[in-house]
Design a protein around this motif. Structure first.
Motif, PDB file in Angstrom:
ATOM      1  N   PRO A 177       0.834  -1.214   0.000  1.00  0.00           N
ATOM      2  CA  PRO A 177       0.000   0.000   0.000  1.00  0.00           C
ATOM      3  C   PRO A 177       0.862   1.254   0.000  1.00  0.00           C
ATOM      4  O   PRO A 177       1.927   1.288   0.629  1.00  0.00           O
ATOM      5  CB  PRO A 177      -0.799  -0.124   1.305  1.00  0.00           C
ATOM      6  CG  PRO A 177       0.037  -0.988   2.183  1.00  0.00           C
ATOM      7  CD  PRO A 177       0.820  -1.909   1.293  1.00  0.00           C
ATOM      8  N   ALA A 179       0.557   5.267   0.771  1.00  0.00           N
ATOM      9  CA  ALA A 179      -0.150   6.465   1.228  1.00  0.00           C
ATOM     10  C   ALA A 179       0.595   7.681   0.706  1.00  0.00           C
ATOM     11  O   ALA A 179       1.833   7.668   0.583  1.00  0.00           O
ATOM     12  CB  ALA A 179      -0.210   6.496   2.750  1.00  0.00           C
ATOM     13  N   ASP A 200       4.479   7.237   1.245  1.00  0.00           N
ATOM     14  CA  ASP A 200       4.760   6.340   2.364  1.00  0.00           C
ATOM     15  C   ASP A 200       4.416   4.907   1.955  1.00  0.00           C
ATOM     16  O   ASP A 200       3.248   4.542   1.841  1.00  0.00           O
ATOM     17  CB  ASP A 200       3.941   6.769   3.577  1.00  0.00           C
ATOM     18  CG  ASP A 200       4.317   6.010   4.841  1.00  0.00           C
ATOM     19  OD1 ASP A 200       5.044   4.995   4.741  1.00  0.00           O
ATOM     20  OD2 ASP A 200       3.883   6.422   5.934  1.00  0.00           O
ATOM     21  N   GLY A 202       3.891   1.242   2.683  1.00  0.00           N
ATOM     22  CA  GLY A 202       3.558   0.492   3.873  1.00  0.00           C
ATOM     23  C   GLY A 202       4.110  -0.921   3.883  1.00  0.00           C
ATOM     24  O   GLY A 202       4.764  -1.373   2.935  1.00  0.00           O
ATOM     25  N   LEU A 205       1.636  -6.784   2.232  1.00  0.00           N
ATOM     26  CA  LEU A 205       0.520  -7.634   2.633  1.00  0.00           C
ATOM     27  C   LEU A 205       0.552  -8.888   1.760  1.00  0.00           C
ATOM     28  O   LEU A 205       0.650  -8.789   0.538  1.00  0.00           O
ATOM     29  CB  LEU A 205      -0.802  -6.897   2.453  1.00  0.00           C
ATOM     30  CG  LEU A 205      -0.929  -5.578   3.225  1.00  0.00           C
ATOM     31  CD1 LEU A 205      -2.205  -4.852   2.840  1.00  0.00           C
ATOM     32  CD2 LEU A 205      -0.886  -5.836   4.719  1.00  0.00           C
ATOM     33  N   ARG A 217      -7.447  -3.691   5.196  1.00  0.00           N
ATOM     34  CA  ARG A 217      -6.057  -3.352   5.507  1.00  0.00           C
ATOM     35  C   ARG A 217      -5.476  -2.365   4.492  1.00  0.00           C
ATOM     36  O   ARG A 217      -4.746  -1.443   4.858  1.00  0.00           O
ATOM     37  CB  ARG A 217      -5.217  -4.629   5.590  1.00  0.00           C
ATOM     38  CG  ARG A 217      -5.611  -5.501   6.784  1.00  0.00           C
ATOM     39  CD  ARG A 217      -4.843  -6.807   6.822  1.00  0.00           C
ATOM     40  NE  ARG A 217      -3.423  -6.607   7.131  1.00  0.00           N
ATOM     41  CZ  ARG A 217      -2.556  -7.613   7.320  1.00  0.00           C
ATOM     42  NH1 ARG A 217      -2.996  -8.886   7.240  1.00  0.00           N
ATOM     43  NH2 ARG A 217      -1.297  -7.371   7.611  1.00  0.00           N
ATOM     44  N   VAL A 218      -5.798  -2.558   3.218  1.00  0.00           N
ATOM     45  CA  VAL A 218      -5.324  -1.627   2.194  1.00  0.00           C
ATOM     46  C   VAL A 218      -5.959  -0.263   2.374  1.00  0.00           C
ATOM     47  O   VAL A 218      -5.296   0.781   2.293  1.00  0.00           O
ATOM     48  CB  VAL A 218      -5.601  -2.184   0.780  1.00  0.00           C
ATOM     49  CG1 VAL A 218      -5.432  -1.099  -0.279  1.00  0.00           C
ATOM     50  CG2 VAL A 218      -4.664  -3.353   0.491  1.00  0.00           C
ATOM     51  N   ALA A 220      -7.109   1.164   5.078  1.00  0.00           N
ATOM     52  CA  ALA A 220      -6.524   1.864   6.221  1.00  0.00           C
ATOM     53  C   ALA A 220      -5.101   2.349   5.900  1.00  0.00           C
ATOM     54  O   ALA A 220      -4.721   3.474   6.260  1.00  0.00           O
ATOM     55  CB  ALA A 220      -6.498   0.938   7.426  1.00  0.00           C
ATOM     56  N   ALA A 221      -4.339   1.520   5.186  1.00  0.00           N
ATOM     57  CA  ALA A 221      -2.938   1.856   4.932  1.00  0.00           C
ATOM     58  C   ALA A 221      -2.775   3.013   3.964  1.00  0.00           C
ATOM     59  O   ALA A 221      -1.914   3.875   4.163  1.00  0.00           O
ATOM     60  CB  ALA A 221      -2.202   0.622   4.397  1.00  0.00           C
ATOM     61  N   ILE A 222      -3.588   3.072   2.901  1.00  0.00           N
ATOM     62  CA  ILE A 222      -3.409   4.134   1.920  1.00  0.00           C
ATOM     63  C   ILE A 222      -3.966   5.470   2.410  1.00  0.00           C
ATOM     64  O   ILE A 222      -3.657   6.521   1.827  1.00  0.00           O
ATOM     65  CB  ILE A 222      -4.017   3.778   0.552  1.00  0.00           C
ATOM     66  CG1 ILE A 222      -5.545   3.722   0.625  1.00  0.00           C
ATOM     67  CG2 ILE A 222      -3.433   2.496   0.011  1.00  0.00           C
ATOM     68  CD1 ILE A 222      -6.204   3.516  -0.748  1.00  0.00           C
ATOM     69  N   ARG A 224      -3.422   6.682   5.488  1.00  0.00           N
ATOM     70  CA  ARG A 224      -2.678   7.129   6.682  1.00  0.00           C
ATOM     71  C   ARG A 224      -2.353   8.612   6.632  1.00  0.00           C
ATOM     72  O   ARG A 224      -2.273   9.273   7.649  1.00  0.00           O
ATOM     73  CB  ARG A 224      -1.374   6.344   6.805  1.00  0.00           C
ATOM     74  CG  ARG A 224      -1.518   4.893   7.168  1.00  0.00           C
ATOM     75  CD  ARG A 224      -0.179   4.284   7.572  1.00  0.00           C
ATOM     76  NE  ARG A 224       0.850   4.472   6.569  1.00  0.00           N
ATOM     77  CZ  ARG A 224       1.027   3.690   5.505  1.00  0.00           C
ATOM     78  NH1 ARG A 224       0.209   2.660   5.312  1.00  0.00           N
ATOM     79  NH2 ARG A 224       2.006   3.913   4.634  1.00  0.00           N
TER      80      ARG A 224
END
Length: 226
Positions: A177, A179, A200, A202, A205, A217-218, A220-222, A224
């Motif tokens: 991912p 961000a 950023d 991450g 995964l 999960r993706v 939330a990660a992108i 951030r």
């Protein structure tokens, strides 16, 4: 001052871009290496224009894998589409079919090796998308997708489009991912502002996760950085 910088950037960058577009048929005739070198040169010209005309610079955080992976990136502006070409060493971006129909530019993008996706998800288009993605991976190229489907304003976090989960399942690749916060200096409307854009990368995964888990999960990660 911001408007003056923006107008100057538009005049110089888009006028200069005409050279790279017109060079595309010639470089395409010389082969993929020449064509991709032309695209990288365009991306470097964009980076130079953003840095010296707008005062915008990129900052990369985290690990960028050497092996092919599926990058899932936030999308605020055109800025990151060209910066990722340089950072990820000629990746294969997933592009909406509407963009592929733009005269000359769409043809050039397909020759470069983008992966065209139809938002209606027809079976023939999905098969074509998979062929193009697997071909890119066989060449050692990573695949880049903007899983929210379109550019969004800084702070917006729409749900992921279904195409991401399908591509993740079929390619069986590690997902990285990405961000970013280009929206704070490169808004969809209005003048561009000087500042740094952070990319950023991450934690990777693994492939094979359930759809609900990989999407959560993706997402939330992108997001951030907003």
């Amino acid at each position: 001052m911001a408007w003056a910088r923006t107008v100057l950037f538009q005049l110089i960058f888009y006028a200069g871009s005409a050279f790279f577009v017109l060079a595309t048929p010639l470089t395409a005739a010389l082969g993929q290496r020449a064509l991709r070198a032309n695209v990288r040169s365009w991306a470097y010209f964009h980076r130079w224009s953003a840095r010296w005309l707008l005062g915008i610079r990129s900052r990369f955080v985290g690990h960028i894998p050497v092996e092919p992976v599926l990058y899932a990136a936030k999308h605020h502006a055109m800025f990151e589409t060209l910066e990722l070409v340089l950072a990820l060493r000629d990746p294969a971006p997933v592009m909406k079919s509407e963009l592929a129909r733009i005269p000359i530019w769409g043809w050039a993008a397909q020759r470069y090796g983008v992966i065209v996706v139809d938002r209606h998800g027809s079976a023939p288009m999905l098969r074509r998308m998979m062929r193009e993605a697997k071909s890119a991976i066989a060449e050692g190229r990573s695949v880049v997708i903007f899983p929210e489907g379109t550019r969004v304003r800084q702070g917006e976090a729409p749900p992921l489009k279904s195409g991401f989960a399908g591509l993740y399942r079929m390619l069986n690749l590690t997902v990285v991912p990405v961000a970013l916060d280009s929206g704070k200096v490169w808004p969809k409307k209005g003048p561009k502002r000087a500042g740094d854009v952070t990319f950023d990368f991450g934690a990777p995964l693994p492939p094979g996760l359930p759809r609900a888990e990989i999407e959560a999960r993706v997402h939330a990660a992108i997001n951030r950085l907003g």
